[in-house]
Write an enzyme that holds these catalytic residues in place. Structure first.
Site, short mmCIF file in Angstrom:
data_model
loop_
_atom_site.label_atom_id
_atom_site.label_comp_id
_atom_site.label_asym_id
_atom_site.label_seq_id
_atom_site.Cartn_x
_atom_site.Cartn_y
_atom_site.Cartn_z
N GLU A 14 1.65 -0.58 -5.03
CA GLU A 14 0.66 0.46 -5.30
C GLU A 14 1.43 1.78 -5.27
OE1 GLU A 14 -3.18 2.96 -3.81
OE2 GLU A 14 -1.57 2.43 -2.48
N ASP A 43 0.83 -1.20 0.00
CA ASP A 43 0.00 0.00 0.00
C ASP A 43 0.87 1.27 0.00
OD1 ASP A 43 -2.86 0.94 0.48
OD2 ASP A 43 -1.89 1.91 2.19
C1 GLC Z 1 -4.17 3.06 -0.67
C2 GLC Z 1 -5.39 2.19 -0.54
C3 GLC Z 1 -6.53 3.05 -0.10
C4 GLC Z 1 -6.19 3.65 1.24
C5 GLC Z 1 -4.86 4.38 1.21
C6 GLC Z 1 -4.34 4.64 2.59
O1 GLC Z 1 -4.31 4.02 -1.65
O2 GLC Z 1 -5.63 1.51 -1.73
O3 GLC Z 1 -7.73 2.35 -0.04
O4 GLC Z 1 -7.19 4.54 1.64
O5 GLC Z 1 -3.87 3.64 0.56
O6 GLC Z 1 -3.92 3.46 3.19
#
Ligand code: GLC
Length: 536
Positions: free
Chosen positions: A261, A198
């Protein structure tokens, strides 16, 4: 062949997938009960969004304990069972790792609150004194809206790029690094096949925490190409962390993977995350955001393939996830509309028919591209975004932190319809559902689509089967010149063509359609249709 290079990976958002106990929130036993659906669909792996103990300030992306399961989702033994049962069906399991921040309820943050400024406890997070004028240490604004700093009674401020309940960790602190290496081992020892990381571009901040004057910090570095990189994203220091993690994963058998991500552009900067000694995959969000035109699609595909090939990695395609408007609705907005953060009842509504038609074409195009692809639960049913959710049901912190200016991400998180005539459309045994489901979910329920020729579900099943049989996903792509506003290429002995133009496109002579996202007549490919064809 390394399994992940062309894997199709299905994202399960546990709170909305299947509810086993009727409390209206999906859970891990619910996922286990539906694994046969995933096996029948024909995906290779499952990625589960967080199911760890959490106050749920951000739907579980605020983790209070990285080594357990939240009671709303089940128990640790349910996670073990899920891994075993998935493996028994040939499905790999990827879990979500949230290293940029913990929950404010994490023991570390609780200890930091109780400790004094300058203490070892506070050094695990980003605590600072305010400015002389009494304001916060810098001008940063949270991704969810509102200030990115909150003040304690003793005067110090802590950084939270997201919600106040998500304090950012200090990745310069060796204890933080050691802790996450141990968390990786904890889940690797339990048999997981990888981690989705994440906010992978956010762990390291520019040392001076320089001001950044944007009213709400976008998660993406988009638009900063050639200019200064935002001081909270994509700092060079993150790569050292992933090199360490890669060594840990490689010490386990069976090609365990890391997927980033990282909302990083341009493609070359993103590719740095998937160099041979770092992560395996990085979501291609530039692709997700590309406009529905032949030029934009071809250009992003070309740039992505080139950038990832330069580091010897596959490209990782994605069209939907739990943070963005489902592509069946996104593509029903006028072409070129910047991606809104949610759609509310008062906003211009997407054209549902057009959106679904384009979504099916987009998926068939994506599943033919060399590389790995991620699917988001419910897209195999052609589910739209819920664009008329009542405001009182909203839960996304974005909605609250922007005072309703951004409706946020709840609309893509609505529980899945499995059976048209059951309570909560078969989501669970009761009629409870943590977000209300729209009436259109009845006709889109799985049981209304299985075995129905032309249904979106059957299109996905056929595409995934053909992808396996013909070896789509690996190898190369070569562009084919076909007149019109089309994207056309050959790969794995198939000709793939998407028609973006207003008039039908013509397949070359001898082409025989083997799969199409909409009805085709002979060699004519209508507007907003993708075909896979064999050339004799
Ligand atoms: C990422 C996740 C999202 C979350 C954010 C903070 O973007 O996919 O859902 O709110 O991180 O953890």
């Amino acid at each position: 062949m390394k399994w992940w290079r062309d894997a199709v990976i299905y994202q399960v958002y546990p709170r909305s997938f299947a509810d086993s106990d009727g409390d209206g929130i999906g859970d891990l036993p619910g996922v286990v009960g539906r694994l046969d659906h995933l096996a029948a669909l024909g995906v290779d792996a499952v990625w589960l969004s967080p199911f760890y103990p959490s106050p749920q300030a951000d739907a579980g992306y605020d983790v209070a304990d990285y080594r357990d399961v939240d009671p709303i989702f089940g128990r640790l033994s349910d996670a073990d069972k899920l891994i075993t049962e998935a493996h028994a069906r040939g499905l790999r399991v990827i879990v979500d790792l949230v290293p940029n921040h913990t929950s404010a309820q994490h023991v570390w943050f609780q200890a930091a609150l109780a400790a004094a400024p300058g203490s070892r406890e506070r050094d695990r997070y980003v605590f600072r004194d305010g400015k002389a004028d009494g304001g916060p240490p810098n001008s940063w604004q949270s991704v969810f809206g509102g200030p990115a700093w909150s003040q304690l009674p003793d005067g110090q401020w802590y950084l939270h790029l997201f919600d106040t309940g998500q304090p950012d960790l200090n990745w310069d602190n060796p204890e933080v690094r050691a802790e996450f290496e141990d968390i990786l081992r904890f889940w690797l020892d339990r048999g997981v096949d990888g981690f989705r990381v994440d906010v992978a571009h956010g762990l390291v901040k520019q040392a001076d925490l320089a001001d950044w004057h944007l009213p709400m910090i976008p998660l993406t570095t988009e638009g900063t190409e050639g200019g200064a990189r935002p001081p909270m994203w994509d700092q060079d220091g993150v790569h050292e962390i992933y090199r360490r993690w890669r060594k840990i994963l490689d010490s386990y058998p069976g090609e365990r993977i890391l997927v980033a991500e990282a909302w990083v552009q341009p493609a070359e900067r993103l590719a740095a995350y998937i160099r041979p000694d770092e992560m395996h995959q990085a979501f291609n969000f530039e692709y997700l955001e590309a406009a529905w035109t032949a030029a934009a699609q071809r250009s992003v595909i070309e740039r992505s393939l080139a950038a990832s090939a330069a580091v010897g990695a596959p490209t990782t395609w994605v069209l939907s996830n739990h943070d963005v408007i489902r592509h069946a609705s996104r593509l029903g907005l006028p072409v070129g509309t910047p991606r809104p953060n949610g759609i509310g009842a008062g906003d211009p509504q997407p054209d549902a028919g057009l959106g679904l038609r384009r979504a099916r074409a987009a998926t068939l195009l994506m599943l033919a591209l060399p590389g790995s692809a991620y699917l988001y639960q419910g897209e195999e049913l052609g589910l739209p975004e819920h664009t008329t959710l009542p405001d009182e049901s909203r839960q996304d912190p974005t909605w609250f932190r922007t005072n309703g200016a951004s409706v946020g991400r709840d609309g893509c998180r609505v529980p899945i319809p499995w059976e048209a005539d059951a309570p909560s459309y078969g989501f669970g045994p009761s009629d409870r559902s943590w977000l209300p489901q729209p009436p259109v979910f009845a006709e889109l329920a799985l049981d209304r689509q299985v075995g129905v020729p032309g249904s979106t579900y059957e299109l996905y099943v056929a595409a995934l089967r053909l992808r396996r049989e013909t070896g789509l996903g690996h190898g190369e792509l070569s562009w084919v010149d076909v007149p019109g506003e089309v994207v056309a290429f050959r790969t794995a002995d198939l000709l793939v063509l998407t028609n973006f133009g207003a008039t039908p496109a013509q397949l070359p002579e001898g082409a025989e359609v083997v799969l199409a996202s909409g009805p085709v007549a002979g060699r004519e490919v209508p507007t907003d249709v993708t075909v896979w064809a064999r050339l004799s």
